[in-house]
Design an enzyme around this catalytic site. Sequence first.
Site, PDB file in Angstrom:
ATOM      1  N   ASP A  97       0.807  -1.241   0.000  1.00 41.86           N
ATOM      2  CA  ASP A  97       0.000   0.000   0.000  1.00 41.86           C
ATOM      3  C   ASP A  97       0.837   1.288   0.000  1.00 41.86           C
ATOM      4  OD1 ASP A  97      -1.854  -2.005   0.297  1.00 41.86           O
ATOM      5  OD2 ASP A  97      -2.749  -1.258   2.142  1.00 41.86           O
TER       6      ASP A  97
ATOM      7  N   ASP B 199      -4.427  -1.052  -1.720  1.00 43.67           N
ATOM      8  CA  ASP B 199      -5.722  -0.913  -1.076  1.00 43.67           C
ATOM      9  C   ASP B 199      -6.633  -0.331  -2.169  1.00 43.67           C
ATOM     10  OD1 ASP B 199      -6.832  -1.408   1.486  1.00 43.67           O
ATOM     11  OD2 ASP B 199      -6.835   0.729   1.979  1.00 43.67           O
TER      12      ASP B 199
ATOM     13  N   HIS C 203     -10.518   0.341  -2.716  1.00 45.67           N
ATOM     14  CA  HIS C 203     -11.878   0.309  -2.181  1.00 45.67           C
ATOM     15  C   HIS C 203     -12.908   0.913  -3.144  1.00 45.67           C
ATOM     16  CE1 HIS C 203     -10.340  -0.844   1.684  1.00 45.67           C
ATOM     17  NE2 HIS C 203      -9.721   0.290   1.929  1.00 45.67           N
TER      18      HIS C 203
ATOM     19  N   HIS D 142     -17.266   1.797   0.617  1.00 48.06           N
ATOM     20  CA  HIS D 142     -16.724   0.744   1.484  1.00 48.06           C
ATOM     21  C   HIS D 142     -17.117   1.015   2.941  1.00 48.06           C
ATOM     22  CE1 HIS D 142     -13.892  -2.028   3.385  1.00 48.06           C
ATOM     23  NE2 HIS D 142     -13.953  -2.672   2.234  1.00 48.06           N
TER      24      HIS D 142
ATOM     25  N   HIS E 248     -10.598   6.614   1.603  1.00 51.45           N
ATOM     26  CA  HIS E 248      -9.219   6.534   1.097  1.00 51.45           C
ATOM     27  C   HIS E 248      -9.106   5.447   0.040  1.00 51.45           C
ATOM     28  CE1 HIS E 248      -9.404   3.388   4.174  1.00 51.45           C
ATOM     29  NE2 HIS E 248      -8.503   2.759   3.442  1.00 51.45           N
TER      30      HIS E 248
ATOM     31  N   LYS F  44      -6.711  -5.363  -2.965  1.00 56.95           N
ATOM     32  CA  LYS F  44      -7.473  -5.880  -1.822  1.00 56.95           C
ATOM     33  C   LYS F  44      -8.446  -4.811  -1.337  1.00 56.95           C
ATOM     34  CE  LYS F  44      -3.832  -4.399   1.316  1.00 56.95           C
ATOM     35  NZ  LYS F  44      -4.609  -3.418   2.079  1.00 56.95           N
TER      36      LYS F  44
ATOM     37  N   CYS G  27      -1.756  -2.662   7.639  1.00 63.29           N
ATOM     38  CA  CYS G  27      -1.610  -3.578   6.511  1.00 63.29           C
ATOM     39  C   CYS G  27      -0.255  -4.282   6.458  1.00 63.29           C
ATOM     40  CB  CYS G  27      -1.929  -2.842   5.222  1.00 63.29           C
ATOM     41  SG  CYS G  27      -3.684  -2.372   5.163  1.00 63.29           S
TER      42      CYS G  27
HETATM   43  C1  VGL Z   1      -4.594   0.628   5.768  1.00 57.80           C
HETATM   44  C2  VGL Z   1      -6.202   1.453   7.177  1.00 57.80           C
HETATM   45  C3  VGL Z   1      -7.166   1.267   6.224  1.00 57.80           C
HETATM   46  C4  VGL Z   1      -3.158   0.296   5.536  1.00 57.80           C
HETATM   47  C5  VGL Z   1      -5.552   0.427   4.791  1.00 57.80           C
HETATM   48  O1  VGL Z   1      -2.730   0.224   4.363  1.00 57.80           O
HETATM   49  O2  VGL Z   1      -2.426   0.113   6.537  1.00 57.80           O
HETATM   50  N1  VGL Z   1      -4.929   1.135   6.949  1.00 57.80           N
HETATM   51  N2  VGL Z   1      -6.836   0.754   5.032  1.00 57.80           N
HETATM   52 ZN    ZN Z   2      -8.234   0.724   3.445  1.00 61.99          ZN
END
Ligand code: VGL
Ligand code: ZN
Length: 213
Positions: A11, A49, A51, A55, A84, A112, A157
């Site tokens: 990410d 990430d 979404h 979401h 996000h 994901k 993550c």
């Molecule tokens: C993440 C919070 C929500 C991450 C992703 O990449 O750590 N944290 N979505």
């Molecule tokens: Zn996320």
Amino acid sequence: MKNRKALIIVDAQNDFMPGGALAVPEGDEIISVINSLLPKFDLIIFTKDWHPYNHKSFASQHEDKEIYDSVDLNGLSQVLWPDHCIQDTPGADLHPGIDFGKINGDFYFFKKGMDPEVDSYSGFYDNGRKNSTGLKEFLDERGVAEVYVVGLALDYCVSYTAIDAAMEGFKTAVIEDGTRSISPDINEVLQNFHEAGVSFIESWELEMYNLVK
Ligand code: VGL
Ligand code: ZN
């Protein structure tokens, strides 16, 4: 022979960088470390990430809830985040400083967090462990025995991805200077790494101990 090493970059997207929707403090400081690691691995996985706009991990999808509140989401405790990494938006793009020209080997993207009903911190499984991204089988098929994990955020993550990797039987290390956390307190993360057998190393150690080319 099962002896390959893979770099998993979790990410490293604009929304997790300073100025982004879910900024991780100093998140952009990992980019130079990532660039120095890219030529050392012949297999590189980028997770994203990814979404949908609706979401359910987004506070905006819950009435009377604030960002960072916790809710029950289909039986799992869920922290509510700012919107996000919405699919096909600039916030979901990888940081533009990542230098793909430094990659000598193969690189792949694993997305994901597409199911609006469940969050997915790990690059391997959703938080309910119902659906898999196929990353384990992908690494197995390519003879990977060891994974090195960098990216954002260490306490979400990166941690979930590294612990799943170790549970799936990969020798796993998180590279400290290649990650940053949302919370300044990472004691629990380090304890979880310890219990899961995930090592926490610095990038200079890779050369020092001839772990990579
Ligand atoms: C993440 C919070 C929500 C991450 C992703 O990449 O750590 N944290 N979505
Ligand atoms: Zn996320």
